[in-house]
Design a protein around this motif. Structure first.
Motif, PDB file in Angstrom:
ATOM      1  N   PHE A 178       0.880  -1.162   0.000  1.00 15.65           N
ATOM      2  CA  PHE A 178       0.000   0.000   0.000  1.00 15.65           C
ATOM      3  C   PHE A 178       0.919   1.214   0.000  1.00 15.65           C
ATOM      4  CE2 PHE A 178      -2.337  -3.400   2.033  1.00 15.65           C
ATOM      5  CZ  PHE A 178      -3.600  -3.301   1.492  1.00 15.65           C
ATOM      6  N   GLU A 179       0.850   2.018  -1.051  1.00 16.07           N
ATOM      7  CA  GLU A 179       1.748   3.158  -1.203  1.00 16.07           C
ATOM      8  C   GLU A 179       1.086   4.452  -0.753  1.00 16.07           C
ATOM      9  OE1 GLU A 179       2.780   2.976  -5.342  1.00 16.07           O
ATOM     10  OE2 GLU A 179       4.243   1.380  -5.009  1.00 16.07           O
ATOM     11  N   GLY A 180       1.877   5.336  -0.177  1.00 11.93           N
ATOM     12  CA  GLY A 180       1.394   6.657   0.191  1.00 11.93           C
ATOM     13  C   GLY A 180       0.381   6.671   1.316  1.00 11.93           C
ATOM     14  N   VAL A 181       0.548   5.800   2.302  1.00 10.53           N
ATOM     15  CA  VAL A 181      -0.363   5.749   3.445  1.00 10.53           C
ATOM     16  C   VAL A 181       0.079   6.808   4.460  1.00 10.53           C
ATOM     17  CG1 VAL A 181      -1.306   4.299   5.281  1.00 10.53           C
ATOM     18  CG2 VAL A 181      -0.716   3.274   3.066  1.00 10.53           C
ATOM     19  N   ALA A 182      -0.848   7.623   4.906  1.00  8.65           N
ATOM     20  CA  ALA A 182      -0.529   8.678   5.877  1.00  8.65           C
ATOM     21  C   ALA A 182      -0.068   8.065   7.191  1.00  8.65           C
ATOM     22  CB  ALA A 182      -1.756   9.553   6.118  1.00  8.65           C
ATOM     23  N   TYR A 183       0.961   8.668   7.790  1.00  9.77           N
ATOM     24  CA  TYR A 183       1.434   8.206   9.094  1.00  9.77           C
ATOM     25  C   TYR A 183       0.268   8.218  10.084  1.00  9.77           C
ATOM     26  CZ  TYR A 183       6.426   8.615   7.837  1.00  9.77           C
ATOM     27  OH  TYR A 183       7.669   8.463   7.279  1.00  9.77           O
ATOM     28  N   GLY A 184       0.218   7.190  10.938  1.00  7.30           N
ATOM     29  CA  GLY A 184      -0.850   7.118  11.926  1.00  7.30           C
ATOM     30  C   GLY A 184      -0.995   5.725  12.481  1.00  7.30           C
ATOM     31  N   SER A 185      -2.070   5.507  13.220  1.00  8.86           N
ATOM     32  CA  SER A 185      -2.385   4.216  13.838  1.00  8.86           C
ATOM     33  C   SER A 185      -3.320   3.429  12.933  1.00  8.86           C
ATOM     34  CB  SER A 185      -3.060   4.426  15.196  1.00  8.86           C
ATOM     35  OG  SER A 185      -2.206   5.095  16.074  1.00  8.86           O
ATOM     36  N   TYR A 186      -2.959   2.172  12.698  1.00 11.48           N
ATOM     37  CA  TYR A 186      -3.750   1.305  11.824  1.00 11.48           C
ATOM     38  C   TYR A 186      -3.771  -0.120  12.368  1.00 11.48           C
ATOM     39  CZ  TYR A 186      -3.132   5.041   8.390  1.00 11.48           C
ATOM     40  OH  TYR A 186      -3.124   6.251   7.745  1.00 11.48           O
ATOM     41  N   ALA A 187      -4.632  -0.934  11.800  1.00 12.32           N
ATOM     42  CA  ALA A 187      -4.647  -2.378  12.027  1.00 12.32           C
ATOM     43  C   ALA A 187      -4.843  -3.035  10.659  1.00 12.32           C
ATOM     44  CB  ALA A 187      -5.772  -2.781  12.974  1.00 12.32           C
ATOM     45  N   ILE A 188      -4.254  -4.218  10.498  1.00 10.31           N
ATOM     46  CA  ILE A 188      -4.381  -4.980   9.246  1.00 10.31           C
ATOM     47  C   ILE A 188      -5.201  -6.220   9.531  1.00 10.31           C
ATOM     48  CG2 ILE A 188      -3.155  -6.229   7.425  1.00 10.31           C
ATOM     49  CD1 ILE A 188      -0.643  -4.582   8.250  1.00 10.31           C
ATOM     50  N   SER A 189      -6.144  -6.503   8.667  1.00  7.21           N
ATOM     51  CA  SER A 189      -6.909  -7.737   8.745  1.00  7.21           C
ATOM     52  C   SER A 189      -6.962  -8.352   7.351  1.00  7.21           C
ATOM     53  CB  SER A 189      -8.329  -7.463   9.248  1.00  7.21           C
ATOM     54  OG  SER A 189      -9.080  -8.660   9.278  1.00  7.21           O
ATOM     55  N   VAL A 190      -6.780  -9.666   7.270  1.00  9.81           N
ATOM     56  CA  VAL A 190      -6.807 -10.356   5.987  1.00  9.81           C
ATOM     57  C   VAL A 190      -7.557 -11.675   6.147  1.00  9.81           C
ATOM     58  CG1 VAL A 190      -4.530 -11.375   6.420  1.00  9.81           C
ATOM     59  CG2 VAL A 190      -5.390 -11.277   4.103  1.00  9.81           C
ATOM     60  N   PHE A 191      -8.333 -12.027   5.145  1.00 12.90           N
ATOM     61  CA  PHE A 191      -8.936 -13.362   5.136  1.00 12.90           C
ATOM     62  C   PHE A 191      -8.709 -14.005   3.780  1.00 12.90           C
ATOM     63  CE2 PHE A 191     -12.490 -10.963   3.406  1.00 12.90           C
ATOM     64  CZ  PHE A 191     -13.098 -11.836   2.518  1.00 12.90           C
ATOM     65  N   HIS A 192      -8.630 -15.326   3.794  1.00 19.10           N
ATOM     66  CA  HIS A 192      -8.407 -16.109   2.584  1.00 19.10           C
ATOM     67  C   HIS A 192      -9.769 -16.602   2.103  1.00 19.10           C
ATOM     68  CE1 HIS A 192      -5.882 -19.506   0.545  1.00 19.10           C
ATOM     69  NE2 HIS A 192      -6.707 -18.899  -0.287  1.00 19.10           N
ATOM     70  N   ASP A 193     -10.234 -16.018   1.021  1.00 22.26           N
ATOM     71  CA  ASP A 193     -11.533 -16.368   0.439  1.00 22.26           C
ATOM     72  C   ASP A 193     -11.365 -17.629  -0.402  1.00 22.26           C
ATOM     73  OD1 ASP A 193     -14.159 -16.308  -0.408  1.00 22.26           O
ATOM     74  OD2 ASP A 193     -13.821 -14.737  -1.897  1.00 22.26           O
ATOM     75  N   LEU A 194     -11.654 -18.767   0.186  1.00 23.15           N
ATOM     76  CA  LEU A 194     -11.441 -20.051  -0.492  1.00 23.15           C
ATOM     77  C   LEU A 194     -12.505 -20.362  -1.533  1.00 23.15           C
ATOM     78  CD1 LEU A 194     -10.378 -22.154   2.617  1.00 23.15           C
ATOM     79  CD2 LEU A 194      -8.903 -21.328   0.771  1.00 23.15           C
ATOM     80  N   ASN A 195     -13.727 -19.873  -1.324  1.00 28.83           N
ATOM     81  CA  ASN A 195     -14.820 -20.250  -2.221  1.00 28.83           C
ATOM     82  C   ASN A 195     -15.214 -19.148  -3.209  1.00 28.83           C
ATOM     83  OD1 ASN A 195     -16.116 -18.488  -0.536  1.00 28.83           O
ATOM     84  ND2 ASN A 195     -17.480 -20.019   0.386  1.00 28.83           N
ATOM     85  N   GLY A 196     -14.500 -18.029  -3.213  1.00 26.28           N
ATOM     86  CA  GLY A 196     -14.737 -16.993  -4.209  1.00 26.28           C
ATOM     87  C   GLY A 196     -15.979 -16.156  -4.017  1.00 26.28           C
ATOM     88  N   ASN A 197     -16.559 -16.141  -2.807  1.00 23.35           N
ATOM     89  CA  ASN A 197     -17.769 -15.345  -2.604  1.00 23.35           C
ATOM     90  C   ASN A 197     -17.479 -13.931  -2.070  1.00 23.35           C
ATOM     91  OD1 ASN A 197     -17.111 -15.858   0.059  1.00 23.35           O
ATOM     92  ND2 ASN A 197     -19.106 -16.735   0.608  1.00 23.35           N
ATOM     93  N   LYS A 198     -16.211 -13.563  -1.949  1.00 18.61           N
ATOM     94  CA  LYS A 198     -15.766 -12.229  -1.538  1.00 18.61           C
ATOM     95  C   LYS A 198     -16.234 -11.836  -0.134  1.00 18.61           C
ATOM     96  CE  LYS A 198     -15.604 -10.813  -6.297  1.00 18.61           C
ATOM     97  NZ  LYS A 198     -16.217 -10.144  -7.386  1.00 18.61           N
ATOM     98  N   THR A 199     -16.497 -12.836   0.687  1.00 14.25           N
ATOM     99  CA  THR A 199     -16.979 -12.636   2.049  1.00 14.25           C
ATOM    100  C   THR A 199     -16.267 -13.609   2.977  1.00 14.25           C
ATOM    101  OG1 THR A 199     -19.158 -12.064   1.196  1.00 14.25           O
ATOM    102  CG2 THR A 199     -19.048 -12.673   3.502  1.00 14.25           C
ATOM    103  N   MET A 200     -15.961 -13.145   4.195  1.00 13.55           N
ATOM    104  CA  MET A 200     -15.401 -14.060   5.176  1.00 13.55           C
ATOM    105  C   MET A 200     -16.537 -14.920   5.721  1.00 13.55           C
ATOM    106  SD  MET A 200     -13.625 -13.473   8.867  1.00 13.55           S
ATOM    107  CE  MET A 200     -11.906 -13.368   8.474  1.00 13.55           C
TER     108      MET A 200
END
Length: 138
Positions: free
Chosen positions: A72-94
């Motif tokens: 992710f380029e050009g992200v403003a300095y600050g507090s963040y959290a990262i969350s990721v899920f692996h969509d195994l069935n292709g429904n674009k939902t966790m």
């Protein structure tokens, strides 16, 4: 005369604003131990006010047998959290079990207990350098 002073004041304010522009950095997230090579990884960068609802910035990444990463380029300095899920069935939902627990693999920044609902304080980090990397394991 009043108009000239007003225009000069506005020009000065705009030039000062550019001097105090917010610093930004590039945030690279690498993924390890992705068990299956099918599907996509949905990566969200969250701020406190939108934590786990709507990401401030989001990207989808194809799973690669050699490991996957996203920047992710050009992200403003600050507090963040990262969350990721692996969509195994292709429904674009966790997908979730009947008790609300995720049924698809997921990972998060910080020190989040995978058996409890994530909290902002457990997941947050500070972006405060021009280049920052995270390694998330599934």
């Amino acid at each position: 005369m009043y108009t000239i002073v007003k225009l000069m004041t506005l020009a000065l304010l705009f030039s000062l604003q550019s001097l105090v522009a917010q610093d930004t950095g590039d945030l690279t997230v690498r993924f390890e131990n992705v068990k299956e090579t099918k599907g996509e990884l949905y990566v969200g960068i969250f701020e406190k006010d939108n934590f786990l609802r709507q990401p401030t910035i989001g990207k989808m990444v194809k799973v690669d047998t050699n490991g996957s990463e996203v920047t992710f380029e050009g992200v403003a300095y600050g507090s963040y959290a990262i969350s990721v899920f692996h969509d195994l069935n292709g429904n674009k939902t966790m997908d979730r079990e009947s008790d609300g627990m995720p049924s698809e693999p997921w990972a998060m920044s910080g020190s989040v207990d995978p058996n409890q609902y994530p909290t902002w304080d457990g997941a947050k980090f500070e972006l405060n350098s021009k280049k920052q990397e995270f390694l998330l394991e599934f």
